[in-house]
Design a protein around this motif. Structure first.
Motif, PDB file in Angstrom:
ATOM      1  N   THR A  97     -40.497 -26.283 -12.391  1.00 20.41           N
ATOM      2  CA  THR A  97     -40.966 -26.995 -11.706  1.00 20.41           C
ATOM      3  C   THR A  97     -40.230 -28.653 -12.148  1.00 20.41           C
ATOM      4  OG1 THR A  97     -42.185 -27.519 -14.480  1.00 20.41           O
ATOM      5  CG2 THR A  97     -42.905 -26.152 -12.977  1.00 20.41           C
ATOM      6  N   LEU A 132     -45.907 -34.698  -8.265  1.00 16.10           N
ATOM      7  CA  LEU A 132     -45.065 -33.518  -7.705  1.00 16.10           C
ATOM      8  C   LEU A 132     -44.249 -32.989  -9.106  1.00 16.10           C
ATOM      9  CD1 LEU A 132     -42.270 -35.340  -5.803  1.00 16.10           C
ATOM     10  CD2 LEU A 132     -44.282 -34.413  -5.341  1.00 16.10           C
ATOM     11  N   ASP A 134     -46.500 -30.129 -11.045  1.00 16.08           N
ATOM     12  CA  ASP A 134     -45.944 -29.235 -11.237  1.00 16.08           C
ATOM     13  C   ASP A 134     -45.374 -28.357 -10.644  1.00 16.08           C
ATOM     14  OD1 ASP A 134     -47.866 -29.154 -13.393  1.00 16.08           O
ATOM     15  OD2 ASP A 134     -49.537 -29.299 -12.730  1.00 16.08           O
ATOM     16  N   ARG A 135     -44.525 -28.999  -9.217  1.00 15.38           N
ATOM     17  CA  ARG A 135     -43.887 -28.805  -7.957  1.00 15.38           C
ATOM     18  C   ARG A 135     -42.519 -27.793  -8.603  1.00 15.38           C
ATOM     19  NH1 ARG A 135     -45.212 -30.886  -2.982  1.00 15.38           N
ATOM     20  NH2 ARG A 135     -43.648 -29.712  -1.758  1.00 15.38           N
ATOM     21  N   ARG A 139     -38.412 -27.102  -3.435  1.00 15.74           N
ATOM     22  CA  ARG A 139     -38.921 -27.685  -2.376  1.00 15.74           C
ATOM     23  C   ARG A 139     -39.624 -28.902  -1.900  1.00 15.74           C
ATOM     24  NH1 ARG A 139     -42.318 -22.517  -3.898  1.00 15.74           N
ATOM     25  NH2 ARG A 139     -41.101 -20.448  -3.162  1.00 15.74           N
ATOM     26  N   LEU A 140     -38.781 -29.769  -2.547  1.00 18.39           N
ATOM     27  CA  LEU A 140     -39.620 -31.106  -2.255  1.00 18.39           C
ATOM     28  C   LEU A 140     -38.164 -31.641  -1.036  1.00 18.39           C
ATOM     29  CD1 LEU A 140     -39.130 -32.788  -6.071  1.00 18.39           C
ATOM     30  CD2 LEU A 140     -41.641 -32.030  -4.721  1.00 18.39           C
ATOM     31  N   GLU A 144     -38.246 -37.578  -2.158  1.00 23.81           N
ATOM     32  CA  GLU A 144     -38.613 -36.923  -3.320  1.00 23.81           C
ATOM     33  C   GLU A 144     -37.795 -36.645  -4.395  1.00 23.81           C
ATOM     34  OE1 GLU A 144     -43.436 -35.075  -1.642  1.00 23.81           O
ATOM     35  OE2 GLU A 144     -41.450 -34.178  -1.708  1.00 23.81           O
ATOM     36  N   LYS A 145     -36.986 -35.771  -4.227  1.00 23.90           N
ATOM     37  CA  LYS A 145     -36.289 -34.797  -4.921  1.00 23.90           C
ATOM     38  C   LYS A 145     -35.528 -36.046  -5.330  1.00 23.90           C
ATOM     39  CE  LYS A 145     -35.079 -30.503  -2.725  1.00 23.90           C
ATOM     40  NZ  LYS A 145     -33.744 -30.198  -2.693  1.00 23.90           N
TER      41      LYS A 145
END
Ligand SMILES: Nc1ncnc2c1ncn2[C@@H]1O[C@H](COP(=O)(O)OP(=O)(O)OP(=O)(O)O)[C@@H](O)[C@H]1O
Ligand SMILES: [Mg+2]
Length: 256
Positions: A97, A132, A134-135, A139-140, A144-145
């Motif tokens: 996560t 974000l 808990d993601r 998969r971002l 976002e990464k």
């Protein structure tokens, strides 16, 4: 504090396939300096950064970070001192996560869990990525990464920050957040970027790399207004440094 100085002296490096990436690079960073490294694709920018954190080792020349030369025996110390945001966030994010990824560094340095939780929250909030948490990082989206990668490095409170294209792929608000975040980081930073408008906002000094050599090293406002130099090095004058055709005023080059 002299221990946050960086000295790069006549560094040469070829990749195993024989490609020369650095061909005698020298410069010094003083404590607290914010310096940009610019150059065309393949100029050697990422290779240079990977030498400053000990991932690559120069074939010849010398690098000193703080009071210690970069060498096998000093790598642990170096990794505590130098934080790197890599060009590809996938090289950096590997936990299940986002929260765990940002917590990984501080926990490894022995930070108590409660403090670490607060640190993670603070860093993720500062890059606008707390939602974000808990993601799974893989998969971002690209932007976002990158935000998470910046948060993960800031969570380590490094003395020297190396950033390889920190604004690439960010939307305008994300880019602004990262610029403000980096502006608030008082220690030494070296920013590799193609975002020359970001350079004008963030870095008073610029090093121009061209074919593995330092083509210029000086005030950003001078170098980024030098069309001939930039052209020679495969670059262009940034929008903010272009003079108005009517009055000749270039907002990005004006005194802050
Ligand atoms: N793993 C590798 N093996 C062989 N050559 C490499 C490798 N990585 C980079 N190079 C070469 O080294 C030189 C410098 O590459 P580097 O990645 O440092 O450029 P860069 O300035 O970061 O470019 P960009 O703006 O595209 O990120 C280039 O000629 C490149 O092709
Ligand atoms: Mg690169």
């Amino acid at each position: 504090m002299s221990h946050h100085r960086v000295v790069v002296e006549a560094v040469r490096f070829a990749y195993p396939d024989g490609t020369w990436a650095l061909d005698g690079v020298s410069f010094e960073l003083g404590h607290g300096e914010s310096v940009a490294v610019i150059g065309a694709n393949g100029a050697g920018k990422s290779t240079l950064l990977l030498h400053l954190n000990g991932i690559l080792t120069a074939d010849s020349g010398r690098i000193v970070v703080g009071d210690l030369p970069v060498a096998h025996g000093t790598l642990t110390h170096l990794r505590r001192t130098v934080g790197t945001v890599f060009q590809d966030p996938d090289d950096q994010l590997f936990m299940p996560t986002v929260f765990d990824d940002v917590a990984f560094g501080p926990l490894n340095l022995g930070m108590p869990e409660a403090d670490c939780r607060a640190r993670v929250r603070d860093c993720l909030e500062r890059v606008g990525a707390w939602h974000l948490r808990d993601r799974p990082p893989h998969r971002l989206s690209g932007g976002e990464k990158r935000r998470v990668a910046v948060a993960a490095v800031l969570a380590m409170s490094p003395d020297i920050l190396l950033l390889d294209e920190p604004s690439t792929g960010l939307d305008p608000r994300g880019r602004r957040q990262v610029i403000e975040l980096l502006r608030g980081f008082a220690h030494t930073k070296l920013v590799v970027t193609h975002d020359l408008d970001l350079v004008l906002e963030l870095c008073p000094r610029t090093i121009v790399l061209h074919e593995g050599r330092v083509a210029a090293d000086g005030p950003s406002r001078t170098l980024l207004g030098d069309a001939a130099l930039l052209e020679r090095c495969g670059l262009e004058v940034p929008v903010a440094a272009r003079p108005c055709p009517r009055c000749g005023f270039a907002p990005g080059l004006a005194e802050g």
